[in-house]
Scaffold this motif. Structure first.
Motif, PDB file in Angstrom:
ATOM      1  N   THR A 268       0.847  -1.186   0.000  1.00 10.36           N
ATOM      2  CA  THR A 268       0.000   0.000   0.000  1.00 10.36           C
ATOM      3  C   THR A 268       0.883   1.236   0.000  1.00 10.36           C
ATOM      4  O   THR A 268       2.110   1.141  -0.037  1.00 10.36           O
ATOM      5  CB  THR A 268      -0.955  -0.012   1.217  1.00 10.36           C
ATOM      6  N   THR A 269       0.256   2.416  -0.004  1.00 12.05           N
ATOM      7  CA  THR A 269       0.983   3.681   0.048  1.00 12.05           C
ATOM      8  C   THR A 269       0.507   4.459   1.262  1.00 12.05           C
ATOM      9  O   THR A 269      -0.593   4.233   1.768  1.00 12.05           O
ATOM     10  CB  THR A 269       0.765   4.505  -1.224  1.00 12.05           C
ATOM     11  N   CYS A 270       1.330   5.412   1.708  1.00 13.05           N
ATOM     12  CA  CYS A 270       0.996   6.121   2.944  1.00 13.05           C
ATOM     13  C   CYS A 270       0.105   7.330   2.713  1.00 13.05           C
ATOM     14  O   CYS A 270      -0.374   7.948   3.676  1.00 13.05           O
ATOM     15  CB  CYS A 270       2.273   6.551   3.671  1.00 13.05           C
ATOM     16  N   GLY A 271      -0.147   7.688   1.479  1.00 16.93           N
ATOM     17  CA  GLY A 271      -1.004   8.833   1.204  1.00 16.93           C
ATOM     18  C   GLY A 271      -1.293   8.939  -0.272  1.00 16.93           C
ATOM     19  O   GLY A 271      -0.833   8.132  -1.092  1.00 16.93           O
TER      20      GLY A 271
ATOM     21  N   TRP B 261      -2.351  -5.088  -4.082  1.00 16.83           N
ATOM     22  CA  TRP B 261      -1.840  -3.744  -4.345  1.00 16.83           C
ATOM     23  C   TRP B 261      -2.973  -2.769  -4.045  1.00 16.83           C
ATOM     24  O   TRP B 261      -3.923  -2.644  -4.817  1.00 16.83           O
ATOM     25  CB  TRP B 261      -1.364  -3.633  -5.785  1.00 16.83           C
ATOM     26  N   LEU B 262      -2.880  -2.080  -2.885  1.00 16.58           N
ATOM     27  CA  LEU B 262      -3.997  -1.294  -2.360  1.00 16.58           C
ATOM     28  C   LEU B 262      -3.545   0.137  -2.054  1.00 16.58           C
ATOM     29  O   LEU B 262      -3.469   0.552  -0.901  1.00 16.58           O
ATOM     30  CB  LEU B 262      -4.548  -1.964  -1.086  1.00 16.58           C
ATOM     31  N   PRO B 263      -3.242   0.921  -3.089  1.00 15.72           N
ATOM     32  CA  PRO B 263      -2.735   2.279  -2.858  1.00 15.72           C
ATOM     33  C   PRO B 263      -3.854   3.258  -2.529  1.00 15.72           C
ATOM     34  O   PRO B 263      -5.043   2.994  -2.782  1.00 15.72           O
ATOM     35  CB  PRO B 263      -2.099   2.625  -4.201  1.00 15.72           C
ATOM     36  N   ARG B 264      -3.478   4.392  -1.979  1.00 15.29           N
ATOM     37  CA  ARG B 264      -4.413   5.497  -1.848  1.00 15.29           C
ATOM     38  C   ARG B 264      -4.607   6.140  -3.222  1.00 15.29           C
ATOM     39  O   ARG B 264      -4.000   5.739  -4.211  1.00 15.29           O
ATOM     40  CB  ARG B 264      -3.899   6.513  -0.828  1.00 15.29           C
ATOM     41  N   GLU B 265      -5.465   7.137  -3.284  1.00 17.66           N
ATOM     42  CA  GLU B 265      -5.888   7.702  -4.556  1.00 17.66           C
ATOM     43  C   GLU B 265      -4.780   8.494  -5.260  1.00 17.66           C
ATOM     44  O   GLU B 265      -3.806   8.925  -4.637  1.00 17.66           O
ATOM     45  CB  GLU B 265      -7.104   8.608  -4.346  1.00 17.66           C
ATOM     46  N   SER B 266      -4.959   8.680  -6.559  1.00 15.99           N
ATOM     47  CA  SER B 266      -4.110   9.552  -7.367  1.00 15.99           C
ATOM     48  C   SER B 266      -4.920  10.794  -7.719  1.00 15.99           C
ATOM     49  O   SER B 266      -6.043  10.691  -8.216  1.00 15.99           O
ATOM     50  CB  SER B 266      -3.663   8.854  -8.652  1.00 15.99           C
ATOM     51  N   ILE B 267      -4.340  11.971  -7.462  1.00 18.96           N
ATOM     52  CA  ILE B 267      -5.025  13.239  -7.711  1.00 18.96           C
ATOM     53  C   ILE B 267      -4.378  13.915  -8.908  1.00 18.96           C
ATOM     54  O   ILE B 267      -3.185  14.233  -8.883  1.00 18.96           O
ATOM     55  CB  ILE B 267      -4.957  14.152  -6.469  1.00 18.96           C
TER      56      ILE B 267
ATOM     57  N   ILE C  41      -7.596   4.458  -7.905  1.00 17.93           N
ATOM     58  CA  ILE C  41      -8.629   5.483  -7.737  1.00 17.93           C
ATOM     59  C   ILE C  41      -8.065   6.789  -8.282  1.00 17.93           C
ATOM     60  O   ILE C  41      -7.019   7.261  -7.838  1.00 17.93           O
ATOM     61  CB  ILE C  41      -9.036   5.642  -6.261  1.00 17.93           C
ATOM     62  N   LEU C  42      -8.764   7.384  -9.254  1.00 17.30           N
ATOM     63  CA  LEU C  42      -8.309   8.591  -9.926  1.00 17.30           C
ATOM     64  C   LEU C  42      -9.247   9.750  -9.617  1.00 17.30           C
ATOM     65  O   LEU C  42     -10.465   9.639  -9.805  1.00 17.30           O
ATOM     66  CB  LEU C  42      -8.267   8.375 -11.443  1.00 17.30           C
ATOM     67  N   CYS C  43      -8.675  10.851  -9.154  1.00 16.36           N
ATOM     68  CA  CYS C  43      -9.433  12.076  -8.896  1.00 16.36           C
ATOM     69  C   CYS C  43      -9.063  13.091  -9.982  1.00 16.36           C
ATOM     70  O   CYS C  43      -7.915  13.539 -10.049  1.00 16.36           O
ATOM     71  CB  CYS C  43      -9.109  12.650  -7.524  1.00 16.36           C
ATOM     72  N   PHE C  44     -10.026  13.431 -10.825  1.00 16.99           N
ATOM     73  CA  PHE C  44      -9.777  14.356 -11.917  1.00 16.99           C
ATOM     74  C   PHE C  44     -10.021  15.780 -11.421  1.00 16.99           C
ATOM     75  O   PHE C  44     -11.149  16.249 -11.341  1.00 16.99           O
ATOM     76  CB  PHE C  44     -10.677  14.024 -13.104  1.00 16.99           C
ATOM     77  N   GLY C  45      -8.928  16.462 -11.079  1.00 16.80           N
ATOM     78  CA  GLY C  45      -9.022  17.782 -10.484  1.00 16.80           C
ATOM     79  C   GLY C  45      -9.126  17.695  -8.973  1.00 16.80           C
ATOM     80  O   GLY C  45      -9.098  16.621  -8.375  1.00 16.80           O
TER      81      GLY C  45
END
Length: 281
Positions: free
Chosen positions: A83-86, A114-120, A146-150
């Motif tokens: 995973t990732t920390c943020g 593979w369980l990362p936090r979101e990508s902004i 998980i993708l955050c567009f903006g």
């Protein structure tokens, strides 16, 4: 060492991990890194069979010209949760884009989560994300993006830039899943019914390596939905289950994917869902 150019600071970072299974315990057998990618100490909240490792990227953001590469190789019978920390922040790229390449090689009887936090994706960002998974016969992979567009909370929309995605999953040399996307901001993708349909957050969760029966598929579809204003879908093809999220909240996507992961982990890996410790922070 990073090279300072005329306009920006560019990072070329690599992280390579190898795991083995020995005496009913998964061990981190080798690691190497270059640039700002590192890991925290291996933890065992599930017990010795499953090794939990958190990937660290101290800069916190990815700028134009940056290239991150993460590889993990799992020996026979090993179990690993990465995973990732943020959140990963993809910054505006006036010129060159930025890259993230993931390569996972999973031997027979092994399983990787593979369980990362979101990508902004900041306005003007140009990410290129590639995921390659090589599964041996009897190996399994559970992973999401998980993708955050903006940045909706700040009133920023993803109006400029582009996104390239390429996912390939193979088992014993046979393709199980392949997906490509080449998205241009401002092209209408954000409002199209076959794109984001007006939403700002998109997520994909893939479980690969074994067929999903009707009962398990129904159990995944019955999980608690991710918020009121969202669209969810779960489907299966030979050897693969895919869950999709569309909405406005990365937290809702994360919570729903966690619910689906809880069901799949018990059914496919025979393990209760014990969340990584960082998720409680």
């Amino acid at each position: 060492m990073p090279q300072i150019g005329a306009a920006d600071l560019r990072w070329q970072a690599n992280l390579d991990l190898s795991f083995i299974h020995r005496e009913d315990r998964t061990l981190l057998a080798a690691k190497s890194h270059r640039g700002p990618l590192q890991i925290q100490k291996a933890l065992y909240p599930d017990g010795p069979r499953i090794c939990h490792v958190t990937v660290l990227h101290p800069p916190g953001g990815v700028a134009g010209g940056d290239a991150l590469a993460i590889a993990a190789r799992l020996g026979s019978g090993s179990r690993v949760c990465l995973t990732t920390c943020g959140a990963t922040k993809w910054y505006r790229c006036p010129q060159a884009g930025a890259q993230q390449r993931l390569y996972f090689e999973i031997a027979a009887g092994a399983a990787l989560e593979w369980l990362p936090r979101e990508s902004i994706l900041f306005d003007g960002s140009k990410p290129e994300m590639q995921l390659d998974v090589e599964l041996a016969s009897g190996a399994r992979f559970l992973g999401w993006e998980i993708l955050c567009f903006g940045r909706r909370a700040s009133g920023e929309r993803w109006r400029r830039g582009g996104l390239r995605l390429h996912t390939r999953i193979r088992q014993a040399g046979r393709p199980l899943w392949s997906e490509r996307a080449n998205i241009l901001a401002g092209s209408g993708f954000d409002s199209s019914a076959v794109g984001l349909a007006g939403y700002s957050v998109s997520g994909t969760f893939v479980a690969a390596g074994s067929d999903i029966g009707a009962e398990l598929l129904a159990a995944c579809r019955a999980t608690v939905p991710g918020g009121r204003d969202s669209r969810l879908g779960v489907t299966s093809t030979p050897g693969v289950l895919v869950a999709r999220y569309l909405g406005h909240s990365s937290q809702d996507a994360f919570r729903w994917f966690t619910s689906v992961w809880t069901v799949l982990r018990a059914a496919l890996l025979g393990e209760p869902a014990i969340a990584p410790r960082l998720w409680a922070c």
